[in-house]
Design a protein around this motif. Structure first.
Motif, PDB file in Angstrom:
ATOM      1  N   PRO A 149     -28.614  28.759 -20.088  1.00 40.79           N
ATOM      2  CA  PRO A 149     -29.303  27.534 -20.063  1.00 40.79           C
ATOM      3  C   PRO A 149     -29.122  26.712 -21.560  1.00 40.79           C
ATOM      4  N   ASN A 150     -28.474  27.562 -22.507  1.00 42.59           N
ATOM      5  CA  ASN A 150     -28.477  26.939 -23.849  1.00 42.59           C
ATOM      6  C   ASN A 150     -27.240  25.831 -24.068  1.00 42.59           C
ATOM      7  N   ASN A 151     -26.331  26.231 -23.280  1.00 41.15           N
ATOM      8  CA  ASN A 151     -24.660  25.348 -23.393  1.00 41.15           C
ATOM      9  C   ASN A 151     -25.032  24.518 -22.154  1.00 41.15           C
ATOM     10  N   ALA A 152     -25.907  24.055 -21.571  1.00 40.26           N
ATOM     11  CA  ALA A 152     -26.245  23.338 -20.336  1.00 40.26           C
ATOM     12  C   ALA A 152     -26.131  21.772 -20.516  1.00 40.26           C
ATOM     13  N   PRO A 153     -26.780  21.428 -21.842  1.00 44.37           N
ATOM     14  CA  PRO A 153     -26.567  19.908 -21.852  1.00 44.37           C
ATOM     15  C   PRO A 153     -25.246  18.968 -21.626  1.00 44.37           C
ATOM     16  N   ASP A 154     -24.096  19.851 -21.991  1.00 47.72           N
ATOM     17  CA  ASP A 154     -22.940  19.102 -21.931  1.00 47.72           C
ATOM     18  C   ASP A 154     -21.979  19.461 -20.326  1.00 47.72           C
ATOM     19  N   LEU A 155     -22.924  20.199 -19.750  1.00 50.98           N
ATOM     20  CA  LEU A 155     -22.207  20.861 -18.315  1.00 50.98           C
ATOM     21  C   LEU A 155     -22.188  19.147 -17.564  1.00 50.98           C
ATOM     22  N   ARG A 156     -21.015  19.306 -16.780  1.00 49.85           N
ATOM     23  CA  ARG A 156     -20.940  17.915 -15.949  1.00 49.85           C
ATOM     24  C   ARG A 156     -21.857  17.966 -14.711  1.00 49.85           C
ATOM     25  N   LEU A 157     -22.252  16.864 -14.516  1.00 46.01           N
ATOM     26  CA  LEU A 157     -23.139  16.645 -13.217  1.00 46.01           C
ATOM     27  C   LEU A 157     -22.322  16.261 -12.054  1.00 46.01           C
ATOM     28  N   SER A 158     -22.962  16.675 -11.041  1.00 47.46           N
ATOM     29  CA  SER A 158     -22.470  16.496  -9.790  1.00 47.46           C
ATOM     30  C   SER A 158     -22.409  14.961  -9.295  1.00 47.46           C
ATOM     31  N   SER A 159     -23.602  14.569  -9.588  1.00 52.85           N
ATOM     32  CA  SER A 159     -24.107  12.954  -9.375  1.00 52.85           C
ATOM     33  C   SER A 159     -24.824  12.447 -10.381  1.00 52.85           C
ATOM     34  N   LEU A 160     -24.556  10.841 -10.706  1.00 56.32           N
ATOM     35  CA  LEU A 160     -25.734  10.290 -11.571  1.00 56.32           C
ATOM     36  C   LEU A 160     -26.162   9.301 -10.838  1.00 56.32           C
ATOM     37  N   ASN A 161     -27.338   9.067 -10.291  1.00 56.27           N
ATOM     38  CA  ASN A 161     -27.972   7.683  -9.754  1.00 56.27           C
ATOM     39  C   ASN A 161     -28.966   7.304 -10.416  1.00 56.27           C
ATOM     40  N   LEU A 162     -28.877   5.746 -10.441  1.00 52.77           N
ATOM     41  CA  LEU A 162     -29.907   4.879 -10.978  1.00 52.77           C
ATOM     42  C   LEU A 162     -30.586   4.143 -10.293  1.00 52.77           C
ATOM     43  N   ARG A 163     -31.761   3.852 -10.770  1.00 50.80           N
ATOM     44  CA  ARG A 163     -32.845   2.652  -9.852  1.00 50.80           C
ATOM     45  C   ARG A 163     -33.013   1.520 -10.896  1.00 50.80           C
ATOM     46  N   VAL A 164     -32.368   0.502 -10.614  1.00 55.57           N
ATOM     47  CA  VAL A 164     -32.701  -0.788 -11.516  1.00 55.57           C
ATOM     48  C   VAL A 164     -33.978  -1.322 -11.254  1.00 55.57           C
ATOM     49  N   ALA A 165     -34.537  -1.916 -12.333  1.00 53.02           N
ATOM     50  CA  ALA A 165     -36.037  -2.253 -12.311  1.00 53.02           C
ATOM     51  C   ALA A 165     -35.931  -3.648 -11.366  1.00 53.02           C
ATOM     52  N   ASP A 166     -35.127  -4.497 -11.399  1.00 55.75           N
ATOM     53  CA  ASP A 166     -35.120  -5.668 -10.701  1.00 55.75           C
ATOM     54  C   ASP A 166     -33.866  -5.956 -10.064  1.00 55.75           C
ATOM     55  N   VAL A 167     -33.523  -6.089  -8.753  1.00 61.77           N
ATOM     56  CA  VAL A 167     -32.420  -6.051  -8.054  1.00 61.77           C
ATOM     57  C   VAL A 167     -31.855  -7.442  -8.439  1.00 61.77           C
ATOM     58  N   ASN A 168     -32.529  -8.449  -8.772  1.00 64.43           N
ATOM     59  CA  ASN A 168     -32.019  -9.665  -8.924  1.00 64.43           C
ATOM     60  C   ASN A 168     -31.214  -9.757 -10.364  1.00 64.43           C
ATOM     61  N   ARG A 169     -31.467  -8.710 -11.045  1.00 64.61           N
ATOM     62  CA  ARG A 169     -30.634  -8.517 -12.472  1.00 64.61           C
ATOM     63  C   ARG A 169     -29.691  -7.141 -12.252  1.00 64.61           C
ATOM     64  N   LEU A 170     -29.226  -7.064 -11.283  1.00 65.64           N
ATOM     65  CA  LEU A 170     -28.273  -6.005 -10.882  1.00 65.64           C
ATOM     66  C   LEU A 170     -27.164  -6.147 -11.586  1.00 65.64           C
ATOM     67  N   ASN A 171     -26.295  -7.191 -11.854  1.00 60.91           N
ATOM     68  CA  ASN A 171     -25.154  -7.088 -12.592  1.00 60.91           C
ATOM     69  C   ASN A 171     -25.631  -6.870 -14.202  1.00 60.91           C
ATOM     70  N   GLU A 172     -26.592  -7.553 -14.502  1.00 59.19           N
ATOM     71  CA  GLU A 172     -26.962  -7.250 -15.805  1.00 59.19           C
ATOM     72  C   GLU A 172     -27.274  -6.100 -16.241  1.00 59.19           C
ATOM     73  N   SER A 173     -27.835  -5.235 -15.282  1.00 62.09           N
ATOM     74  CA  SER A 173     -28.542  -3.708 -15.598  1.00 62.09           C
ATOM     75  C   SER A 173     -27.225  -2.791 -15.436  1.00 62.09           C
ATOM     76  N   ILE A 174     -26.071  -3.170 -14.753  1.00 63.61           N
ATOM     77  CA  ILE A 174     -24.898  -2.266 -14.595  1.00 63.61           C
ATOM     78  C   ILE A 174     -23.925  -2.733 -15.848  1.00 63.61           C
ATOM     79  N   GLN A 175     -24.015  -3.680 -16.357  1.00 66.29           N
ATOM     80  CA  GLN A 175     -23.624  -3.939 -17.650  1.00 66.29           C
ATOM     81  C   GLN A 175     -24.242  -3.113 -18.867  1.00 66.29           C
TER      82      GLN A 175
END
Length: 446
Positions: free
Chosen positions: A257-283
């Motif tokens: 587990p010591n060298n795990a921080p740089d291990l590649r992830l299979s998925s990286l998913n996010l949840r934006v706080a406000d869908v009306n600011r989706l483009n701003e959040s992605i940027q």
């Protein structure tokens, strides 16, 4: 001429020729029935697709995906480590518009064993606590992965309902088991069950289960998955196992587990706080990832807006196609009304001549024919509405849909008004013809 008198005369004409009127209205009845059935299917399909969209996180969910860097950066591709925990930490520290981040590692179609019983989970996911919020999961029994499980690399898991039913089947007539504290083997490694996720199902499966047919539904779904390896998002959520992300790295993806921080992830998913600011959040996330990826843009974003747009597009296409087909039935019904009104005028030429001779105006005769044809169409429309209810109930009971057809008031109003419009249009030519009859010639007609 009084409108109510015209309607009364129209109803008397229909009553006087019951069989002929019934055949004439049949086209309108079928047209209205088809139109409402089409609207009900589209409404049900839209509702089902939106439910699926919600099950995978809704419009607030954004997936960070791997992609080839642009052509001018191809020579820098080796400098980027891909999606890693460094990206997760940077997003959490610098992206104020992101409500939750879910780093995930997956093992697909993994063998899960409990004694003599075994199954294959669609996915064994290494995740953190925010996985629930991002992927819109709920724990029905027990608890989810906690911070202490991550810190101590605990070998614990949360399972989906279909995994539970395969490994811990309930006796016939008994409620499903709650196997908290039981141990299972995941690819030969022992884990303790600490939670069971809520059961997810489509409308079709729910209806059959409530009708006492769950075994047939499960069998059909299992056969389909075994043939194609496919399934819907409900299947995916029911057939998953979730373990701590650190445990996934240590046991299945990394020797230490010591060298795990740089291990590649299979998925990286996010949840934006406000869908009306989706483009701003992605940027905002894009700016952070450009730093962690050393300026190489070897990542992209998938949003559920694309799916929502596809839902609108598919709904529009279905309405246009189904509406055209149903409209043809109404037009055929209108032709039938026109034909019967022309025949009615031929039978009533002498009557029309008498009415004109005693003072009836052209517009009185015109209005009478229009009212009669409209009454015929409206009566067919009302019967069509009643028949449509039965048709939609039959479709819901017999057709193999993953959704329930829904009759909406708007669809009923549109169909009814359409039938009225067909009645008016179908009566125009016969009404013009009757109104222009010469009273002398009409009186001499035998």
């Amino acid at each position: 001429m009084n409108l109510w008198i015209g309607i009364s005369v129209g109803l008397k004409e229909i009553a006087a020729h019951k069989f002929r009127s019934a055949l004439t209205m049949l086209g309108i009845i079928l047209g209205v029935c088809s139109l409402i059935g089409m609207f009900a299917l589209v409404a049900g399909m839209t509702s089902g697709m939106r439910a699926s969209l919600n099950e995978i996180g809704g419009l607030e969910k954004v997936a960070v995906i791997d992609q080839e860097p642009p052509q001018h950066q191809e020579h820098l591709a080796d400098l980027s480590p891909g999606r890693t925990m460094r990206d997760v930490e940077a997003i959490r520290a610098n992206c104020s518009l992101i409500a939750a981040v879910s780093p995930e590692m997956e093992l697909r179609w993994t063998k899960i064993v409990n004694g003599a019983k075994s199954t294959r989970a669609r996915a064994v996911v290494g995740a953190e606590e925010e996985f629930l919020a991002v992927q819109n999961h709920e724990v029905e029994h027990g608890r989810f992965i906690a911070d202490l499980d991550q810190v101590n690399f605990h070998r614990v898991c949360v399972i989906g309902t279909r995994v539970r039913d395969q490994l811990f089947p309930a006796a016939e007539g008994e409620p499903p088991q709650v196997p908290l504290g039981e141990r299972i083997d995941i690819n030969g490694q022992s884990f303790t069950i600490i939670g069971v996720l809520r059961h997810y199902e489509t409308e079709e499966v729910r209806k059959k289960r409530e009708a006492g047919q769950p075994d047939k539904v499960a069998q059909r779904a299992a056969e389909r998955r075994s043939r194609t390896g496919s399934g819907n998002w409900f299947d995916w959520k029911n057939e998953m196992v979730v373990i701590p992300l650190t445990t996934m790295r240590a046991v299945f993806r990394s020797g230490s587990p010591n060298n795990a921080p740089d291990l590649r992830l299979s998925s990286l998913n996010l949840r934006v706080a406000d869908v009306n600011r989706l483009n701003e959040s992605i940027q905002q996330v894009r700016n952070v990832l450009l730093v962690t990826h050393h300026g190489v843009e070897d990542f992209g974003f998938n949003t559920q807006e694309n799916w929502a747009d596809r839902i609108k597009e598919q709904t529009g296409n279905a309405i246009r196609t189904g509406g055209l087909i149903a409209s043809i039935s109404l037009i055929v019904g209108g032709i039938g009304i026109m034909n019967i009104m022309l025949a009615s005028i031929s039978e009533r030429i002498h009557e029309i001549g008498i009415r004109k001779a005693i003072g009836a105006r052209h517009r009185d005769i015109f209005l009478q024919i229009i009212v009669e044809s409209t009454v015929l169409a409206l009566l067919g429309g009302v019967i069509g509405l009643a028949v449509a209810f039965g048709l939609v109930k039959l479709l819901a009971a017999l057709a193999p849909f993953d959704f329930t057809p829904v009759i909406e008031a708007q669809a009923m109003l549109i169909s009814f008004l359409f039938s009225a419009g067909v009645g008016v249009l179908a009566g125009l030519y016969p009404a013009f013809k009757a109104a222009r009859l010469d009273p002398i010639e009409a009186l001499r007609y035998e």
